[in-house]
Design a protein around this motif. Structure first.
Motif: not given
Length: 259
Positions: A86-98, A127-129, A148-158
């Motif tokens: 939710d954090f990642l979506k909320e702070v990286h969504t921009f309707p006027d990105l263009a 999604a932002y990238a 950043i979602e792909h950098m996670r491992d089983r223990r933590a976010w990285r």
């Protein structure tokens, strides 16, 4: 006749040539123009709402976690009960990105002209990238986006500049570290990853101008070349190779234009 137990044929992966690992923000586009201020504001507001703290505290947490962990998300998930997705979506969504995206002229041509494989390696969400890459008309030029979602491992976010994360991510992408060239605006990431044996390119053209306390210009943020930086460039134009063939191995950054 093939059975369900038949081994799937692995896709062919070219090896031995350069593998360009491009950071996204302030590397492929000028994030300091509008996007970084908007992300900072959105992060601060999210922290205020989620943790019920004052503005000053929220700003301090955001800055401190970014400096300590490479991404504010890592500090927030480690020390507070927030929903990372939710954090990642909320702070990286921009309707006027263009209207917020700005990049150097001829970017697609410059990236396409580089020989070898190309990937994006970003501490932002996928999604932002991809939205930014589509606005830049260069998404098709990258074989994968490592977010950043792909950098996670089983223990933590990285996140960058975590060394174990990069080793694992490059192994999964079939990229020998000796073939990797990281193009990045953040010196701390370059410094950490240089120790792994990859080549480092510091791009400084999008770094914001610094000022001293009295308002006078400070030393340019992109001045000088640290010992862990193989090449310092202002523009991606400098990544073009001097070789005509375009198939020359980039095992040495000497092949890049200009000192």
């Amino acid at each position: 006749m093939p059975t369900s137990r038949s081994k799937r044929r692995r896709p062919h992966v070219n090896t031995g040539g350069p593998v360009w690992l491009f950071d996204l923000d302030n590397t492929l586009h000028h994030a300091s123009f509008k996007i970084f201020p908007a992300i900072s504001q959105a992060m601060t507001q999210y922290i205020i709402d989620a943790l019920q703290v004052e503005l000053e505290v929220a700003n301090r947490l955001r800055a401190d976690y970014t400096q300590r962990y490479g991404a504010a998300l890592l500090g927030l998930t480690r020390h507070h009960p927030i929903d990372p997705h939710d954090f990642l979506k909320e702070v990286h969504t921009f309707p006027d990105l263009a209207s917020m995206v700005r990049a150097e002229r001829g970017l697609a041509r410059l990236v396409a002209a580089l020989p070898g494989r190309k990937m994006v390696l970003t501490n932002g969400p996928e999604a932002y990238a991809r939205a930014v890459l589509r606005e830049l008309s260069i998404e098709r030029l990258f074989e994968r986006v490592i977010a950043i979602e792909h950098m996670r491992d089983r223990r933590a976010w990285r996140a960058k500049p975590d060394a174990s994360m990069l080793r694992r991510t490059m192994r999964d992408a079939h990229v020998p570290l000796a073939d990797a060239i990281l193009v990045e605006d953040t010196r701390g990431h370059l410094k950490r990853y240089k120790r792994l044996g990859i080549k480092t390119v510091w791009i400084v053209g999008h770094l914001p101008a610094a000022t001293q306390a009295n308002g006078t210009p400070a030393r340019q943020p992109g001045a000088g070349r640290p010992h862990y930086v193989d090449r310092r460039i202002r523009s991606l134009k400098s990544l073009r190779l001097s070789s005509r063939s375009g198939r020359q191995k980039c095992s040495r950054l000497k092949s890049m234009t200009g000192p």
